[in-house]
Design a protein around this motif. Structure first.
Motif, PDB file in Angstrom:
ATOM      1  N   TYR A  60      22.413  37.861 -33.863  1.00 57.70           N
ATOM      2  CA  TYR A  60      21.627  36.783 -33.401  1.00 57.70           C
ATOM      3  C   TYR A  60      20.781  35.830 -34.129  1.00 57.70           C
ATOM      4  CZ  TYR A  60      22.238  40.148 -29.496  1.00 57.70           C
ATOM      5  OH  TYR A  60      22.789  41.007 -28.550  1.00 57.70           O
ATOM      6  N   ARG A  61      20.449  36.421 -35.345  1.00 48.68           N
ATOM      7  CA  ARG A  61      19.586  35.580 -36.247  1.00 48.68           C
ATOM      8  C   ARG A  61      20.665  34.399 -36.726  1.00 48.68           C
ATOM      9  NH1 ARG A  61      18.765  38.886 -40.566  1.00 48.68           N
ATOM     10  NH2 ARG A  61      16.809  39.570 -39.795  1.00 48.68           N
ATOM     11  N   ASN A  62      21.992  34.752 -37.371  1.00 50.18           N
ATOM     12  CA  ASN A  62      22.685  33.503 -37.943  1.00 50.18           C
ATOM     13  C   ASN A  62      23.296  32.861 -36.847  1.00 50.18           C
ATOM     14  OD1 ASN A  62      22.353  34.929 -40.387  1.00 50.18           O
ATOM     15  ND2 ASN A  62      24.355  36.273 -40.004  1.00 50.18           N
ATOM     16  N   ASN A  63      23.472  33.322 -35.641  1.00 50.17           N
ATOM     17  CA  ASN A  63      24.056  32.357 -34.499  1.00 50.17           C
ATOM     18  C   ASN A  63      22.880  31.453 -34.238  1.00 50.17           C
ATOM     19  OD1 ASN A  63      27.049  32.637 -33.572  1.00 50.17           O
ATOM     20  ND2 ASN A  63      26.274  34.514 -34.194  1.00 50.17           N
ATOM     21  N   SER A  64      21.840  31.837 -33.925  1.00 50.06           N
ATOM     22  CA  SER A  64      20.658  31.190 -33.343  1.00 50.06           C
ATOM     23  C   SER A  64      20.313  30.041 -34.664  1.00 50.06           C
ATOM     24  CB  SER A  64      19.579  31.955 -33.066  1.00 50.06           C
ATOM     25  OG  SER A  64      18.754  32.451 -34.358  1.00 50.06           O
ATOM     26  N   ALA A  65      20.481  30.319 -35.791  1.00 45.01           N
ATOM     27  CA  ALA A  65      20.411  29.128 -36.913  1.00 45.01           C
ATOM     28  C   ALA A  65      21.270  28.110 -36.567  1.00 45.01           C
ATOM     29  CB  ALA A  65      20.401  29.933 -38.262  1.00 45.01           C
ATOM     30  N   VAL A  66      22.647  28.349 -36.392  1.00 43.93           N
ATOM     31  CA  VAL A  66      23.736  27.621 -35.975  1.00 43.93           C
ATOM     32  C   VAL A  66      23.392  26.661 -34.904  1.00 43.93           C
ATOM     33  CG1 VAL A  66      26.211  27.375 -35.578  1.00 43.93           C
ATOM     34  CG2 VAL A  66      25.466  28.906 -37.357  1.00 43.93           C
ATOM     35  N   VAL A  67      22.991  27.314 -33.919  1.00 43.49           N
ATOM     36  CA  VAL A  67      22.934  26.441 -32.418  1.00 43.49           C
ATOM     37  C   VAL A  67      21.658  25.652 -32.827  1.00 43.49           C
ATOM     38  CG1 VAL A  67      21.877  26.966 -30.228  1.00 43.49           C
ATOM     39  CG2 VAL A  67      23.601  28.639 -31.077  1.00 43.49           C
ATOM     40  N   ARG A  68      20.433  25.829 -33.530  1.00 44.91           N
ATOM     41  CA  ARG A  68      19.571  25.064 -33.638  1.00 44.91           C
ATOM     42  C   ARG A  68      20.009  23.869 -34.636  1.00 44.91           C
ATOM     43  NH1 ARG A  68      16.513  29.792 -34.432  1.00 44.91           N
ATOM     44  NH2 ARG A  68      17.022  29.668 -36.572  1.00 44.91           N
ATOM     45  N   GLN A  69      20.960  23.889 -35.555  1.00 44.07           N
ATOM     46  CA  GLN A  69      21.390  23.075 -36.396  1.00 44.07           C
ATOM     47  C   GLN A  69      22.337  22.129 -35.392  1.00 44.07           C
ATOM     48  OE1 GLN A  69      23.869  24.499 -39.533  1.00 44.07           O
ATOM     49  NE2 GLN A  69      25.032  22.574 -39.667  1.00 44.07           N
ATOM     50  N   VAL A  70      23.119  22.561 -34.703  1.00 42.49           N
ATOM     51  CA  VAL A  70      24.170  21.843 -33.930  1.00 42.49           C
ATOM     52  C   VAL A  70      23.213  21.091 -32.755  1.00 42.49           C
ATOM     53  CG1 VAL A  70      25.871  21.906 -31.946  1.00 42.49           C
ATOM     54  CG2 VAL A  70      25.993  23.232 -34.144  1.00 42.49           C
ATOM     55  N   GLU A  71      22.251  21.583 -32.155  1.00 41.26           N
ATOM     56  CA  GLU A  71      21.394  20.954 -31.177  1.00 41.26           C
ATOM     57  C   GLU A  71      20.739  19.796 -32.110  1.00 41.26           C
ATOM     58  OE1 GLU A  71      18.994  24.073 -29.459  1.00 41.26           O
ATOM     59  OE2 GLU A  71      20.395  24.443 -27.820  1.00 41.26           O
ATOM     60  N   LEU A  72      20.040  19.884 -32.894  1.00 39.18           N
ATOM     61  CA  LEU A  72      19.214  18.980 -33.856  1.00 39.18           C
ATOM     62  C   LEU A  72      20.242  17.935 -34.111  1.00 39.18           C
ATOM     63  CD1 LEU A  72      16.716  17.997 -35.054  1.00 39.18           C
ATOM     64  CD2 LEU A  72      17.210  19.192 -37.328  1.00 39.18           C
ATOM     65  N   CYS A  73      21.392  18.258 -34.631  1.00 44.46           N
ATOM     66  CA  CYS A  73      22.567  17.150 -34.900  1.00 44.46           C
ATOM     67  C   CYS A  73      22.855  16.241 -33.893  1.00 44.46           C
ATOM     68  CB  CYS A  73      23.717  17.778 -35.444  1.00 44.46           C
ATOM     69  SG  CYS A  73      25.171  16.858 -35.853  1.00 44.46           S
ATOM     70  N   LEU A  74      22.946  16.784 -32.557  1.00 47.07           N
ATOM     71  CA  LEU A  74      23.482  16.083 -31.518  1.00 47.07           C
ATOM     72  C   LEU A  74      22.224  15.378 -30.922  1.00 47.07           C
ATOM     73  CD1 LEU A  74      25.649  18.621 -29.525  1.00 47.07           C
ATOM     74  CD2 LEU A  74      26.661  16.938 -30.836  1.00 47.07           C
ATOM     75  N   LYS A  75      21.160  15.799 -30.912  1.00 52.20           N
ATOM     76  CA  LYS A  75      19.836  15.144 -30.559  1.00 52.20           C
ATOM     77  C   LYS A  75      19.714  13.928 -31.326  1.00 52.20           C
ATOM     78  CE  LYS A  75      14.925  15.765 -29.586  1.00 52.20           C
ATOM     79  NZ  LYS A  75      13.770  16.821 -29.685  1.00 52.20           N
ATOM     80  N   ASN A  76      19.794  14.100 -32.899  1.00 49.79           N
ATOM     81  CA  ASN A  76      19.744  12.810 -33.670  1.00 49.79           C
ATOM     82  C   ASN A  76      20.559  11.724 -33.314  1.00 49.79           C
ATOM     83  OD1 ASN A  76      17.334  13.907 -34.882  1.00 49.79           O
ATOM     84  ND2 ASN A  76      18.486  15.168 -36.493  1.00 49.79           N
ATOM     85  N   ALA A  77      21.978  12.364 -33.168  1.00 52.08           N
ATOM     86  CA  ALA A  77      22.967  11.266 -32.986  1.00 52.08           C
ATOM     87  C   ALA A  77      22.640  10.505 -31.676  1.00 52.08           C
ATOM     88  CB  ALA A  77      24.357  12.156 -32.721  1.00 52.08           C
ATOM     89  N   LYS A  78      22.262  11.076 -30.773  1.00 48.72           N
ATOM     90  CA  LYS A  78      21.814  10.260 -29.490  1.00 48.72           C
ATOM     91  C   LYS A  78      20.781   9.236 -29.481  1.00 48.72           C
ATOM     92  CE  LYS A  78      21.841  13.736 -26.788  1.00 48.72           C
ATOM     93  NZ  LYS A  78      21.705  14.782 -25.616  1.00 48.72           N
TER      94      LYS A  78
END
Length: 364
Positions: free
Chosen positions: A103-121
């Motif tokens: 859960y710790r590792n996957n949640s870190a990746v999910v936050r990274q992807v979400e932030l990336c997509l948010k910044n891209a938009k």
């Protein structure tokens, strides 16, 4: 005149010092477990929560399996694979994955992807992408999403209970979680592009590409053949050792990661890079497992022969799938690498991997 109260008698409790927890011994007050030998001087949390959690008649169940299946096999039969080991419990995940780390590792990746997509938009990063690159992502990155999802649901999820030890099954379960999350990341990226780009991006094109595009049909065939394998060890070997090296990394690392920036795209490498990072971790445990099997004093030679047979089956299929993907290298407007160079790099990495688990090269 009231009758006197009736006296009730209760059995008297007698302590005999045979109760659980009554005995005193050197580690009786310790919070650390001592029923197994740790890999290092001190046991890790991973070892405490995985080693011997799954029972085994060869270690603790002297009466044999206490549960089984209706058709005969009990517990976790070693006959579920043709590979042999004198001690399956020798395998420990070098990543030390267990419930908390998943859960710790996957949640870190999910936050990274979400932030990336948010910044891209927010930065309107998609506006500068050329039509050829958008079409490449819609068709091919979308098609790869199906491969990841198929491996997650019908390969790793299906065998995560088949291994003979809890350590193996936990590692495979984490592998399934990695694949499932990465497929979902690609799906979310596809939805974002569909919403932001609009008519310039066909968010449903990947379905037709995966189902009928000639360059993808050999890859689709290999993935579907993998889902039909019953031997869990062969399935793990064919997927993480052969398919991922010759097809998965070829597409993700040797193509997408190499040419995205040349096409003005700094978003896709971030997302695809999480999948490559996952595979690096999954390859670490896979390499460790098969290295143990090829070095087994009793069964090592037989295992090498068996793995050679598996290579003879799966390497030609995966090479055919890899070569069929060659047209993808000419689709982007900016081409930083050639297919020949990419395939050569993938084959070199594959040969190095086989050498690390003491198997002969099978790509020529």
């Amino acid at each position: 005149m009231s009758a006197p109260a009736k006296q009730r008698s209760f059995p008297k409790i007698e302590f005999t010092d045979s109760e659980a927890g009554a005995q005193e011994f050197p580690s009786s007050r310790s919070r650390a477990y001592s029923y197994y030998k740790p890999a290092k001087l001190r046991a890790t949390m991973y070892e405490d929560v995985t080693v011997d959690v799954q029972p085994d008649p060869q270690r603790h169940l002297s009466q044999g399996w206490i549960y089984g299946f209706g058709d005969g096999p009990g517990g976790y039969p070693q006959e579920w694979t043709a590979a042999k080991s004198s001690n399956w419990h020798a395998f420990l995940d070098p990543n030390e994955e267990w419930d908390q780390t998943i859960y710790r590792n996957n949640s870190a990746v999910v936050r990274q992807v979400e932030l990336c997509l948010k910044n891209a938009k927010r930065a309107r990063a998609y506006d500068s992408w050329n039509s050829a690159w958008l079409r490449f992502l819609a068709n091919n990155l979308g098609a790869w999403m199906h491969a990841e999802n198929g491996l997650a649901l019908h390969v790793f999820t299906s065998i995560q209970r088949s291994g003979p030890t809890n350590m193996i099954n936990t590692a495979v379960a984490v592998n399934a979680a990695h694949k499932m999350r990465f497929a979902q990341d690609l799906a979310l990226f596809n939805l974002d592009l569909s919403e932001e780009v609009g008519e310039g991006f066909d968010g449903s094109a990947h379905k037709q590409v995966w189902q009928s595009a000639p360059e993808w049909q050999p890859t689709r065939e290999v993935v579907e053949r993998l889902t039909a394998v019953g031997d869990w060890c062969e399935l793990l070997f064919a997927t993480n050792i052969v398919f991922e090296q010759l097809v998965g990394s070829l597409f993700r690392s040797e193509l997408v990661m190499q040419i995205a920036a040349r096409n003005g795209d700094y978003i896709t490498p971030t997302i695809v890079g999480t999948g490559e990072h996952d595979y690096d971790r999954d390859l670490a445990y896979t390499r460790n497992l098969f290295r143990i099997l090829t070095r087994d004093e009793q069964y090592g030679a037989a295992n090498k022969e068996l793995f050679g047979q598996w290579l003879d089956i799966w390497v030609p299929r995966c090479l055919d799938a890899a070569r069929a993907l060659q047209p993808l290298w000419s689709q982007p407007a900016e081409k930083a690498v050639t297919f020949a160079d990419s395939l050569a790099a993938a084959e070199d990495k594959f040969a190095s991997l086989l050498e690390s688990i003491e198997l002969e090269e099978h790509t020529k």
